[in-house]
Design a protein around this motif. Structure first.
Motif, PDB file in Angstrom:
ATOM      1  N   ASN B 166       0.844  -1.180   0.000  1.00  0.00           N
ATOM      2  CA  ASN B 166       0.000   0.000   0.000  1.00  0.00           C
ATOM      3  C   ASN B 166       0.890   1.245   0.000  1.00  0.00           C
ATOM      4  N   THR B 167       1.075   1.819  -1.194  1.00  0.00           N
ATOM      5  CA  THR B 167       2.038   2.921  -1.317  1.00  0.00           C
ATOM      6  C   THR B 167       1.629   4.140  -0.506  1.00  0.00           C
ATOM      7  N   GLU B 168       0.350   4.310  -0.338  1.00  0.00           N
ATOM      8  CA  GLU B 168      -0.101   5.471   0.444  1.00  0.00           C
ATOM      9  C   GLU B 168       0.466   5.409   1.859  1.00  0.00           C
ATOM     10  N   LEU B 169       0.370   4.242   2.475  1.00  0.00           N
ATOM     11  CA  LEU B 169       0.879   4.096   3.832  1.00  0.00           C
ATOM     12  C   LEU B 169       2.399   4.168   3.864  1.00  0.00           C
ATOM     13  N   PHE B 170       3.012   3.577   2.838  1.00  0.00           N
ATOM     14  CA  PHE B 170       4.472   3.633   2.801  1.00  0.00           C
ATOM     15  C   PHE B 170       4.958   5.072   2.738  1.00  0.00           C
ATOM     16  N   GLU B 171       4.335   5.833   1.854  1.00  0.00           N
ATOM     17  CA  GLU B 171       4.758   7.230   1.714  1.00  0.00           C
ATOM     18  C   GLU B 171       4.547   7.989   3.000  1.00  0.00           C
ATOM     19  N   ALA B 172       3.408   7.733   3.640  1.00  0.00           N
ATOM     20  CA  ALA B 172       3.125   8.442   4.885  1.00  0.00           C
ATOM     21  C   ALA B 172       4.188   8.159   5.925  1.00  0.00           C
ATOM     22  N   ALA B 173       4.793   6.969   5.852  1.00  0.00           N
ATOM     23  CA  ALA B 173       5.821   6.612   6.837  1.00  0.00           C
ATOM     24  C   ALA B 173       7.209   6.962   6.353  1.00  0.00           C
ATOM     25  N   GLY B 174       7.282   7.443   5.129  1.00  0.00           N
ATOM     26  CA  GLY B 174       8.576   7.846   4.595  1.00  0.00           C
ATOM     27  C   GLY B 174       9.451   6.695   4.169  1.00  0.00           C
ATOM     28  N   VAL B 175       8.848   5.575   3.815  1.00  0.00           N
ATOM     29  CA  VAL B 175       9.647   4.444   3.344  1.00  0.00           C
ATOM     30  C   VAL B 175       9.141   4.023   1.969  1.00  0.00           C
ATOM     31  N   SER B 176       9.844   3.112   1.351  1.00  0.00           N
ATOM     32  CA  SER B 176       9.438   2.652   0.024  1.00  0.00           C
ATOM     33  C   SER B 176       9.430   1.123  -0.011  1.00  0.00           C
ATOM     34  N   PRO B 177       8.535   0.552  -0.824  1.00  0.00           N
ATOM     35  CA  PRO B 177       8.500  -0.918  -0.931  1.00  0.00           C
ATOM     36  C   PRO B 177       9.813  -1.493  -1.408  1.00  0.00           C
ATOM     37  N   ASP B 178      10.555  -0.716  -2.196  1.00  0.00           N
ATOM     38  CA  ASP B 178      11.806  -1.260  -2.717  1.00  0.00           C
ATOM     39  C   ASP B 178      12.857  -1.401  -1.640  1.00  0.00           C
ATOM     40  N   ASP B 179      12.618  -0.818  -0.477  1.00  0.00           N
ATOM     41  CA  ASP B 179      13.569  -0.982   0.626  1.00  0.00           C
ATOM     42  C   ASP B 179      13.529  -2.392   1.182  1.00  0.00           C
ATOM     43  N   ILE B 180      12.487  -3.136   0.830  1.00  0.00           N
ATOM     44  CA  ILE B 180      12.309  -4.457   1.433  1.00  0.00           C
ATOM     45  C   ILE B 180      12.909  -5.516   0.550  1.00  0.00           C
ATOM     46  N   LYS B 181      13.977  -6.148   1.044  1.00  0.00           N
ATOM     47  CA  LYS B 181      14.567  -7.250   0.275  1.00  0.00           C
ATOM     48  C   LYS B 181      14.377  -8.572   0.979  1.00  0.00           C
ATOM     49  N   THR B 182      14.470  -8.565   2.303  1.00  0.00           N
ATOM     50  CA  THR B 182      14.320  -9.805   3.045  1.00  0.00           C
ATOM     51  C   THR B 182      13.212  -9.660   4.079  1.00  0.00           C
ATOM     52  N   TRP B 183      12.877 -10.792   4.688  1.00  0.00           N
ATOM     53  CA  TRP B 183      11.840 -10.769   5.712  1.00  0.00           C
ATOM     54  C   TRP B 183      12.258  -9.930   6.912  1.00  0.00           C
ATOM     55  N   ASP B 185      13.958  -7.214   6.701  1.00  0.00           N
ATOM     56  CA  ASP B 185      13.632  -5.846   6.260  1.00  0.00           C
ATOM     57  C   ASP B 185      12.144  -5.593   6.469  1.00  0.00           C
ATOM     58  N   PHE B 186      11.372  -6.599   6.089  1.00  0.00           N
ATOM     59  CA  PHE B 186       9.912  -6.484   6.174  1.00  0.00           C
ATOM     60  C   PHE B 186       9.493  -6.106   7.594  1.00  0.00           C
ATOM     61  N   VAL B 187      10.086  -6.810   8.564  1.00  0.00           N
ATOM     62  CA  VAL B 187       9.722  -6.540   9.949  1.00  0.00           C
ATOM     63  C   VAL B 187      10.178  -5.146  10.353  1.00  0.00           C
ATOM     64  N   GLU B 188      11.404  -4.786   9.967  1.00  0.00           N
ATOM     65  CA  GLU B 188      11.916  -3.462  10.343  1.00  0.00           C
ATOM     66  C   GLU B 188      11.059  -2.357   9.790  1.00  0.00           C
ATOM     67  N   PRO B 200      -1.113  -1.711  10.989  1.00  0.00           N
ATOM     68  CA  PRO B 200      -0.260  -2.914  10.955  1.00  0.00           C
ATOM     69  C   PRO B 200       0.363  -3.074   9.578  1.00  0.00           C
ATOM     70  N   MET B 201       1.496  -3.742   9.570  1.00  0.00           N
ATOM     71  CA  MET B 201       2.168  -3.969   8.296  1.00  0.00           C
ATOM     72  C   MET B 201       1.377  -4.958   7.453  1.00  0.00           C
ATOM     73  N   MET B 302       2.338  -4.215  -6.967  1.00  0.00           N
ATOM     74  CA  MET B 302       2.706  -5.624  -6.801  1.00  0.00           C
ATOM     75  C   MET B 302       4.208  -5.761  -6.938  1.00  0.00           C
ATOM     76  N   LYS B 303       4.825  -6.372  -5.949  1.00  0.00           N
ATOM     77  CA  LYS B 303       6.282  -6.547  -5.958  1.00  0.00           C
ATOM     78  C   LYS B 303       6.605  -7.984  -5.569  1.00  0.00           C
ATOM     79  N   PRO B 304       7.846  -8.417  -5.807  1.00  0.00           N
ATOM     80  CA  PRO B 304       8.217  -9.758  -5.362  1.00  0.00           C
ATOM     81  C   PRO B 304       8.117  -9.869  -3.850  1.00  0.00           C
ATOM     82  N   MET B 305       7.952 -11.090  -3.388  1.00  0.00           N
ATOM     83  CA  MET B 305       7.917 -11.320  -1.944  1.00  0.00           C
ATOM     84  C   MET B 305       9.289 -11.022  -1.351  1.00  0.00           C
ATOM     85  N   PRO B 306       9.313 -10.698  -0.065  1.00  0.00           N
ATOM     86  CA  PRO B 306      10.625 -10.621   0.583  1.00  0.00           C
ATOM     87  C   PRO B 306      11.253 -12.010   0.608  1.00  0.00           C
TER      88      PRO B 306
END
Lengths: 280, 442, 333
Positions: B166-183, B185-188, B200-201, B302-306
């Protein structure tokens, strides 16, 4: 004087008491009707609720249902024909059996009662495979006959008529016999009219059961044009997630005809239930 | 006397009406169908098809039309029948079991497919139509419908699991989906989003295995091993389940999905109102977004899974429907050829995307221009969907499906996840072991 | 309870065309005529008539019930796969002794118990109320209470699912939140789902059972009440000493069908969770049969489940019927 006052209070109290279950009974259907005019996303968001939200009303769901090539009317016709014949035949044959179980003494009587009760205990699911095979071998697949035939000996109806007939006077039979009436005459001319309330009640219930019957017609009926209403509508649901628009509108359209039928038929059937004066 | 006669006659009349009513209904009232028993080849051969998905009917009827245009000397009269999911599979079972009444071609969902590979298999092997094309396919999707070296089902999609963000939530938090490479990362990132937006994530399913199964599959694990041995309670699976549990209760970045399943009305409502920032589901779930969660249009990508570790697999192949030819087909060769035309060719696979909206199992069409045209999915999720899929196409492990897969899935869905995540009366290890033992006892 | 002769009785006395059974003339010389007459007499006799009545039943029963049930019983001793049926004796029955089966048995029994407790006294009460003289708007209430029965279980289930959805704006939750309680995840908890299933059944069948009782109330002659009133009986006395005893056959009927329907219950559970409920909270015996038989393709084991269900219900049913005297002849009334 006090009696009149008492019964006036009594009337009012009873009336208000009965309003509660009446409301509980009707409310979910009213909610369903309301929901059928709203797009299903509303349902997703808020579940079924009581806010009419008139601004969202549209006939879209119904239009969708009807533009699917008139198939709804085929289903309706099929349901109607099958229900009609099942009910009439079941009433005739089942009442005969129930009546004889109550009014006569004959060998094998308790065995038959036993069998009737046994049938009532059997869940349909366990008989599906042999019945399926049999239908195919009889060539009765995808026919009305295939659906109707097993209904003729409806165990609930038989058992009900038996219980009801237990309350009928034997002496009437003897008197009629002395006057030269045959057994069948007794049944047709004397007892059947006496059992009118039972016919009324079971008639409605059988029609209902047949109208909503799902599992057996599903085994027998194949082509889209032959399906009955419940099956046809259930098939509109997609498996990986439900299509609520069609489901809700379709459900309303399944219930509505029978409610209308019922309201009209009430006069003829249910009135017989409270015309207690027959027993005079 | 008269009355009884009347009664009797009426009964007879009614009965005869009923019996008469039946015979005239025997012919399918619809079309010019000559009962295709005559096999001289020039007549229309009737091909009967069962499915449980209305959409598939449209797809196959389109294929029938194109077939008749291409092969005027092998015309078919295609009759499709759609039943509710459970009932179709049950009726199929009964028909194949009793030897009569089955259709020529049928859709069987992946979770019921193993049922039809037991005993004397009543489906026709499709090797002669599959093997010529096999290199263009994501092979694991053919393997799930195979047994003993024979292929029995033509796949419908890859069902590649992806992450919906959900890019809207990501932007609001100042992060990007592309920052997530591993699980990890996902948790962080999840913690960041939680603290910045209070959302919630992700949501985990307690009565559906779409969270759990992709995560163990991408790790290289499974419920069974290639030999059919139960490995449900192995170390990898325990770790994954523990990880999911911790996401909810330790890191507190995940919630239990309302409604418990991916198709609950409550869950749709939840996601539609922006309830979670991410979701792991097979790509076919995109159609649910479009259908049931319209408020979030253009908010999701839609992006690849972590991955579990750097360079690990970022996807898994989930769900599916295999179309099979039954042994009761009147003309087996014709049915098989039609099936190949409808599902195995390049054109067919392009249609899988354009008509059904699914990711086609032939990867050589993934760069076809048709797959890049705008449609309701690109409208919702943006472009580049297939580029992303091509990127992960080699990161899909095969699934080991056995006779007991349906049971295994139910055990996971009904007991394991429920007990560990909702009731919390078992540890992942206990729950998995209990389920595994039950599987071994069968 | 001898009623006066019905008004149409005189018609029979007029019609002289009936054969008189007790005055059969055997003294005729022609044997053919004799046989024909005897056959006719036989047909019309008091002895044969009941058999004629039940004949169609026997026919259909053998075809549509006996044959499938016997086949199912036979199937329960086999392991059934296409082309490979294997005799396994009691194996399938031994498998029944597992926790899932017990859970199904437990759920089904609790459900049945609740429906018996709720769906007999309350409809009875409603029927009596709606039948009494001082009630206003009888037709209206009758219709209202009966209308839920007109829906199919699937439709009713959809309604209930949506009414009791977990979301806070769904009707049920908004209702209890009004009283300050927390929203409940109705579908996902064991007790709640039992509540849902029983509520669904109650909602649908209340009207039907009420109709049964209404019908039974018709059999009670008014003179009884009048006589009792003359003797100074009040409402409660009349109810207890006249209404209840006269309603016994119908009550037995309703009890029996409720018992059987409870154990056969499938759809009320299916609409909420199909066959895979979390923790098996809504697994019923028939649901278990369906799961094992169809979902896992074990038709032999499924048949065994079915047969055990039959045995359980048969035992319970016949105990109940014996206790309520159903098998006594007429006159045990």
């Amino acid at each position: 004087m006090t009696n009149k006052r008492k019964s006036k209070w009594g009337k009012a109290i009873l009336f208000f008491i009965m309003l509660i279950p009446a409301f509980i009974a009707v409310f979910p259907l009213a909610a369903l009707l309301l929901a059928s005019f709203k797009p299903s996303t509303e349902l997703m968001r808020f579940g079924l609720n009581v806010y009419p939200q008139f601004e969202l009303w549209s006939l879209d769901n119904y239009i969708y249902l009807f533009t699917d090539g008139n198939i709804y009317f085929h289903w309706f016709k099929n349901s109607l024909i099958i229900s009609l014949f099942s009910t009439i035949l079941a009433l005739i044959f089942s009442s005969m059996v129930g009546y004889s179980l109550a009014m006569y003494r004959f060998r094998g009587q308790n065995v038959i009662l036993f069998l009737v009760l046994l049938i009532m205990m059997i869940p349909f699911e366990i008989m599906m495979l042999p019945l399926f095979r049999m239908m195919i071998e009889l060539g009765a697949v995808n026919t009305y006959t295939g659906v109707i035939l097993p209904m003729i000996v409806h165990p609930l109806t038989i058992f009900f008529f038996r219980q009801f007939a237990l309350g009928l006077p034997d002496d009437l039979m003897d008197a009629a016999r002395i006057d030269g009436c045959s057994e069948y005459g007794i049944f047709a001319r004397i007892m059947v009219p006496l059992m009118k309330p039972a016919y009324g009640a079971m008639g409605i219930l059988l029609a209902l059961f047949s109208w909503n019957n799902f599992l057996w017609p599903l085994v027998v009926l194949r082509t889209k044009e032959m399906l009955t209403l419940p099956i046809g509508l259930a098939g509109l649901l997609t498996p990986y997630g439900n299509n609520y628009d069609i489901l809700i509108a379709g459900s309303v359209l399944t219930v509505l005809p029978i409610i209308i039928l019922f309201i009209f038929a009430q006069k003829y059937f249910i009135s017989s239930l409270t015309a207690g004066a027959i027993k005079g | 006397m008269n009355k009884i006669l009347k009664l009797g006659l009426t009964m007879l009349l009614l009965l005869s009406l009923v019996l008469a009513g039946c015979s005239s209904k025997n012919e399918p009232s619809s079309n010019n169908a000559s009962e295709g028993e005559s096999n001289d080849g020039s007549e229309h051969q009737e091909l009967k098809f069962w499915t449980f998905q209305g959409l598939h009917v449209e797809f196959f009827e389109d294929a029938a039309k194109s077939w008749n245009e291409m092969y005027p000397d092998r015309q078919i009269n295609f009759v499709a029948e759609s039943f509710p999911y459970d009932e179709m599979h049950n009726n199929l079972l009964l028909a194949l079991q009793s030897g009569v009444g089955a259709p020529d071609i049928v859709d069987i969902e992946i979770n019921r497919f193993p049922n039809f590979l037991k005993g004397d298999i009543q489906l026709e092997p499709l090797n002669n139509i599959v093997e010529p094309e096999i290199d263009s396919f994501v092979k694991s999707r053919l393997d799930v419908y195979a047994a003993d070296g024979n292929y029995y089902g033509a796949p419908t999609h890859v069902g590649a699991s992806v992450a919906f963000y959900n890019t809207e939530l990501f932007e609001a938090a100042g992060v990007s989906p592309d920052d997530i490479k591993t699980w990890d990362d996902f948790v962080e990132i999840g913690k960041v989003i939680k603290s910045k937006t209070d959302k919630p994530m992700t949501a985990v399913f307690t009565n559906g295995f779409w969270s759990f199964y992709p995560m163990i599959s991408q790790k290289g694990s499974d419920i069974f091993d290639p030999n059919g041995e139960v490995i449900l309670d192995n170390q990898d699976n325990v770790e994954v389940l523990q990880f999911i549990h911790d996401m909810v209760y330790k890191d507190e970045i995940a919630v239990l999905a309302p409604g418990g399943r991916h198709d609950s009305e409550e869950f749709f409502a939840f996601m539609n109102s922006g309830g979670a920032a991410a979701l792991i589901m097979p790509s076919w779930y995109a159609s649910r977004f479009v259908e049931h969660m319209p408020d979030q249009s253009r908010n999701f990508v839609m992006k690849p899974m972590p991955a579990w570790e750097e360079g690990g697999f970022r996807s898994a192949g989930m769900g599916g429907t295999g179309t099979a030819v039954t042994k009761q087909a009147k003309d087996v060769e014709l049915a098989k050829d039609f099936l190949a035309h409808a599902k195995l060719t390049k054109e067919a696979n392009i249609k899988i995307w354009t008509i059904l909206g699914f990711d086609p199992p032939r990867h050589d069409v993934w760069d076809a221009p048709e797959l890049r045209e705008a449609n309701k999915f690109t409208e919702y999720f943006g472009d580049g969907l297939f580029d992303m899929l091509i990127d992960i196409k080699d990161e899909i492990n095969p699934l080991n499906i056995t006779e007991n897969t349906p049971l295994a899935r139910d055990l996971i869905e009904s007991n394991v996840l429920f007990n560990v995540l909702r009731e919390k009366n078992q540890t992942p290890e206990e729950a998995l072991k209990q389920a595994a033992d039950e599987l071994r006892s069968r | 309870m001898i009623g006066s002769t019905p008004s149409f009785y005189p018609n029979l006395v007029k019609g002289g065309s009936f054969l008189k059974p007790n005055t059969v003339n055997i003294s005729s010389n022609s044997t053919i005529k004799n046989t024909r007459r005897t056959l006719k007499n036989l047909f019309y006799s008091k002895k044969i008539a009941p058999y004629v009545f039940v004949f169609p039943f026997i026919l259909i029963f053998c075809g549509f019930y006996l044959y499938p049930v016997i086949t199912t019983i036979i199937m329960s001793f086999y392991d059934i796969l296409p082309g490979q049926t294997k005799f396994v004796g009691l194996e399938n029955y031994k498998r029944l002794f597992n926790p899932t089966f017990y859970k199904a048995l437990y759920n089904t029994s609790i459900y049945t118990l609740w429906t018996i407790v709720i769906l007999i006294p309350i409809p009875l009460l409603f029927a009596v109320i709606l039948n009494s003289k001082i009630m206003k708007g009888k037709t209206f209430f009758r219709a209202c209470l009966f209308i839920p029965a007109l829906t199919s279980t699937i439709v009713a289930g959809v309604i209930f699912r949506l009414l009791f959805s977990e979301s806070e704006t769904a009707f049920a939750n908004s209702f209890i939140m009004f009283f300050g309680l927390d929203p409940i995840t109705w579908r996902q908890s064991g007790p709640a789902i039992m509540f849902l299933m029983v509520s669904l059944a109650t909602w649908r069948w209340m009207g039907v059972n009420m109709i049964y009782f209404l019908t039974g109330l018709q059999n009670i002659p008014k003179e009884m009440y009048e006589a009792a009133e003359i003797d100074g009986a009040n409402m409660i006395n009349k109810f207890w000493h006249i209404t209840i005893p006269f309603l016994k056959p119908v009550t037995v009927y309703v009890l029996t069908i409720t018992l059987f329907a409870g154990y056969k219950m499938f759809e009320e559970a299916y609409v909420f969770w199909e066959v895979n409920s979390p923790g098996n909270i809504s697994l019923t015996l028939v649901g278990y049969l369906y799961k094992e038989g169809f979902q896992y393709n074990q038709l032999g084991y499924g048949s065994a489940i079915g047969v055990s269900l039959l045995i359980i219900v048969a035992i319970l049913g016949f105990i109940q019927l014996q206790l309520t005297g159903t098998f006594r002849k007429k006159g045990g009334n």
